[in-house]
Design a protein around this motif. Structure first.
Motif, PDB file in Angstrom:
ATOM      1  N   ALA A 109       0.822  -1.211   0.000  1.00 41.61           N
ATOM      2  CA  ALA A 109       0.000   0.000   0.000  1.00 41.61           C
ATOM      3  C   ALA A 109       0.856   1.261   0.000  1.00 41.61           C
ATOM      4  O   ALA A 109       0.449   2.302  -0.523  1.00 41.61           O
ATOM      5  CB  ALA A 109      -0.935  -0.013   1.212  1.00 41.61           C
ATOM      6  N   LEU A 110       2.042   1.153   0.550  1.00 39.72           N
ATOM      7  CA  LEU A 110       2.941   2.305   0.611  1.00 39.72           C
ATOM      8  C   LEU A 110       3.902   2.374  -0.571  1.00 39.72           C
ATOM      9  O   LEU A 110       4.301   3.464  -0.987  1.00 39.72           O
ATOM     10  CB  LEU A 110       3.755   2.255   1.907  1.00 39.72           C
ATOM     11  CG  LEU A 110       2.962   2.384   3.217  1.00 39.72           C
ATOM     12  CD1 LEU A 110       3.882   2.135   4.403  1.00 39.72           C
ATOM     13  CD2 LEU A 110       2.317   3.761   3.307  1.00 39.72           C
ATOM     14  N   ARG A 111       4.253   1.206  -1.126  1.00 38.49           N
ATOM     15  CA  ARG A 111       5.356   1.164  -2.089  1.00 38.49           C
ATOM     16  C   ARG A 111       4.967   0.893  -3.533  1.00 38.49           C
ATOM     17  O   ARG A 111       5.749   1.202  -4.435  1.00 38.49           O
ATOM     18  CB  ARG A 111       6.361   0.090  -1.646  1.00 38.49           C
ATOM     19  CG  ARG A 111       7.006   0.356  -0.300  1.00 38.49           C
ATOM     20  CD  ARG A 111       7.976  -0.763   0.048  1.00 38.49           C
ATOM     21  NE  ARG A 111       8.673  -0.527   1.309  1.00 38.49           N
ATOM     22  CZ  ARG A 111       9.569  -1.355   1.831  1.00 38.49           C
ATOM     23  NH1 ARG A 111       9.883  -2.483   1.190  1.00 38.49           N
ATOM     24  NH2 ARG A 111      10.154  -1.074   2.982  1.00 38.49           N
ATOM     25  N   MET A 112       3.810   0.305  -3.783  1.00 38.80           N
ATOM     26  CA  MET A 112       3.452  -0.018  -5.164  1.00 38.80           C
ATOM     27  C   MET A 112       3.354   1.245  -5.997  1.00 38.80           C
ATOM     28  O   MET A 112       2.779   2.244  -5.561  1.00 38.80           O
ATOM     29  CB  MET A 112       2.112  -0.769  -5.225  1.00 38.80           C
ATOM     30  CG  MET A 112       2.187  -2.246  -4.900  1.00 38.80           C
ATOM     31  SD  MET A 112       0.596  -3.106  -5.144  1.00 38.80           S
ATOM     32  CE  MET A 112       0.753  -3.617  -6.846  1.00 38.80           C
ATOM     33  N   SER A 113       3.889   1.188  -7.196  1.00 40.85           N
ATOM     34  CA  SER A 113       3.756   2.325  -8.102  1.00 40.85           C
ATOM     35  C   SER A 113       2.304   2.433  -8.563  1.00 40.85           C
ATOM     36  O   SER A 113       1.536   1.466  -8.488  1.00 40.85           O
ATOM     37  CB  SER A 113       4.667   2.143  -9.312  1.00 40.85           C
ATOM     38  OG  SER A 113       4.203   1.071 -10.121  1.00 40.85           O
ATOM     39  N   ASP A 114       1.936   3.581  -9.057  1.00 41.24           N
ATOM     40  CA  ASP A 114       0.582   3.766  -9.562  1.00 41.24           C
ATOM     41  C   ASP A 114       0.291   2.800 -10.713  1.00 41.24           C
ATOM     42  O   ASP A 114      -0.819   2.266 -10.821  1.00 41.24           O
ATOM     43  CB  ASP A 114       0.373   5.212 -10.021  1.00 41.24           C
ATOM     44  CG  ASP A 114       0.355   6.197  -8.865  1.00 41.24           C
ATOM     45  OD1 ASP A 114       0.163   5.754  -7.714  1.00 41.24           O
ATOM     46  OD2 ASP A 114       0.540   7.402  -9.112  1.00 41.24           O
ATOM     47  N   GLY A 198      -5.965   3.003  -2.116  1.00 39.67           N
ATOM     48  CA  GLY A 198      -6.179   4.178  -1.272  1.00 39.67           C
ATOM     49  C   GLY A 198      -4.985   4.532  -0.410  1.00 39.67           C
ATOM     50  O   GLY A 198      -5.057   5.474   0.388  1.00 39.67           O
ATOM     51  N   ARG A 199      -3.901   3.765  -0.537  1.00 37.54           N
ATOM     52  CA  ARG A 199      -2.672   3.994   0.239  1.00 37.54           C
ATOM     53  C   ARG A 199      -2.966   3.989   1.737  1.00 37.54           C
ATOM     54  O   ARG A 199      -2.532   4.853   2.489  1.00 37.54           O
ATOM     55  CB  ARG A 199      -2.010   5.318  -0.167  1.00 37.54           C
ATOM     56  CG  ARG A 199      -1.743   5.460  -1.668  1.00 37.54           C
ATOM     57  CD  ARG A 199      -0.802   4.368  -2.156  1.00 37.54           C
ATOM     58  NE  ARG A 199      -0.467   4.552  -3.587  1.00 37.54           N
ATOM     59  CZ  ARG A 199       0.297   3.706  -4.281  1.00 37.54           C
ATOM     60  NH1 ARG A 199       0.792   2.612  -3.683  1.00 37.54           N
ATOM     61  NH2 ARG A 199       0.563   3.913  -5.554  1.00 37.54           N
ATOM     62  N   GLN A 200      -3.700   2.945   2.143  1.00 35.81           N
ATOM     63  CA  GLN A 200      -4.086   2.776   3.548  1.00 35.81           C
ATOM     64  C   GLN A 200      -3.457   1.491   4.087  1.00 35.81           C
ATOM     65  O   GLN A 200      -4.076   0.425   4.076  1.00 35.81           O
ATOM     66  CB  GLN A 200      -5.610   2.707   3.678  1.00 35.81           C
ATOM     67  CG  GLN A 200      -6.343   3.953   3.216  1.00 35.81           C
ATOM     68  CD  GLN A 200      -7.843   3.754   3.215  1.00 35.81           C
ATOM     69  OE1 GLN A 200      -8.388   2.975   2.428  1.00 35.81           O
ATOM     70  NE2 GLN A 200      -8.517   4.441   4.126  1.00 35.81           N
ATOM     71  N   ALA A 205      -3.630  -4.215   5.632  1.00 30.72           N
ATOM     72  CA  ALA A 205      -3.185  -5.323   6.483  1.00 30.72           C
ATOM     73  C   ALA A 205      -4.371  -6.042   7.106  1.00 30.72           C
ATOM     74  O   ALA A 205      -4.409  -7.278   7.173  1.00 30.72           O
ATOM     75  CB  ALA A 205      -2.239  -4.803   7.571  1.00 30.72           C
ATOM     76  N   ALA A 206      -5.365  -5.271   7.565  1.00 30.57           N
ATOM     77  CA  ALA A 206      -6.550  -5.869   8.178  1.00 30.57           C
ATOM     78  C   ALA A 206      -7.328  -6.695   7.157  1.00 30.57           C
ATOM     79  O   ALA A 206      -7.803  -7.803   7.460  1.00 30.57           O
ATOM     80  CB  ALA A 206      -7.438  -4.776   8.764  1.00 30.57           C
TER      81      ALA A 206
END
Length: 229
Positions: A109-114, A198-200, A205-206
Motif C-alpha cells: 500500500a505504501l510502495r506499489m507504483s501507480d 487508497g494507500r491505507q 493489512a486488516a
C-alpha cells in the motif's frame, strides 16, 4: 466426510480395485448415483472435482472416462484427498501466510507504483463475476504474487511465492465444496485492492488478515477436523 468426498471415494475405489481401468467410461450418471447411494448433484460435483485434477475426462455427448494415466500416476493424483484430510501441514503454511501477508500488503500500500496498482485492478477485472474454480484459484495465486511484488522486498516476495503452492489444492477444494467461496474470495480481493489503491496500509493489512484467516478457518473446520480438537 462431506457428501462430495464420499462420492469421490466411491469412484476412487472403483478405479483402485480395477473395476474400471484407465480409458474406461464410467457408468451412466443415474446408474452410478444409485450405486453409490448419492444424489446426482453430489455425483456431478465429484466428477467435476476429479476432472479438474485430470483423473476423469468429461467428453460432451460421449460420457465420462477415466484418464489414460498409468496406475502409479493415477494413485499419486488421488492422494490429494489424503493430503487434505490427514496432513495438517497445510494449516501451518496458512498460519505463516497469516503472519507475513498482512505486513506485505501494508508495505504494498505504501510502495506499489501507480502503474502496478492499476495492473492489480485490471487483473481483478479480468476474472469476471462467475469464474470457474480453476480460474478463481489461478487468479488468486497471481493476485497475491502481485501484492508480494508490490511490497518491494525481494526476499518477502520469494517467501510468499513459496507458500502459495502447498496451499493450492486446499484452495481448489474450498472453491468446489464451499458454496460462497467465489463470492467471498472476490469480495476480499477487492477490499485488499481498494485499501492498496487508497494507500491505507493499516486497512490493507486488516483486509489481508481477514482473507487469509477465512481460508484457514474453513480448512480447520471442513478439511482436517481432527486438528481442531
Amino acid at each position: 466426510m462431506a457428501v462430495t468426498d464420499t462420492a469421490i471415494e466411491g469412484i476412487k475405489q472403483m478405479i483402485v480395485s480395477g473395476e474400471i481401468q484407465p480409458g474406461d467410461r464410467l457408468p451412466k450418471e443415474a446408474e452410478l448415483a444409485v450405486r453409490l447411494g448419492l444424489s446426482r448433484n453430489s455425483l456431478r460435483e465429484a466428477v467435476r472435482a476429479l476432472s479438474l485434477i485430470h483423473v476423469l475426462d468429461v467428453r460432451q455427448g460421449d460420457g465420462t472416462y477415466v484418464t489414460s494415466l498409468s496406475p502409479r500416476l493415477l494413485l499419486e493424483t488421488m492422494t490429494f484427498l489424503v493430503d487434505l484430510h490427514r496432513d495438517d501441514s497445510v494449516l501451518e503454511y496458512l498460519e505463516v501466510r497469516r503472519v507475513i501477508e498482512p505486513a506485505a500488503t501494508a508495505m504494498a500500500a505504501l510502495r506499489m507504483s501507480d502503474d502496478a496498482v492499476s495492473a492489480l485492478g485490471r487483473h481483478l477485472e479480468r476474472i469476471g463475476e462467475e469464474p470457474s474454480v480453476d480460474e478463481l484459484v489461478s487468479n488468486d495465486i497471481e493476485f497475491h504474487r502481485l501484492i508480494a511484488e508490490g511490497s518491494g522486498n525481494a526476499v518477502l516476495c520469494s517467501l510468499m511465492e513459496s507458500l502459495a503452492v502447498p496451499t493450492q489444492r486446499a484452495r481448489m477444494w474450498r472453491g468446489l465444496t464451499q458454496g460462497d467461496a467465489t463470492r467471498r474470495t472476490l469480495a476480499e480481493h477487492h477490499a485488499i485492492y481498494d485499501a492498496v489503491r487508497g494507500r491505507q496500509p493499516d486497512v490493507a493489512a486488516a483486509a489481508a488478515t481477514v482473507h487469509i484467516a477465512g481460508v484457514e478457518q474453513w480448512i480447520r473446520t471442513a478439511l482436517v477436523p481432527s486438528s481442531t480438537g
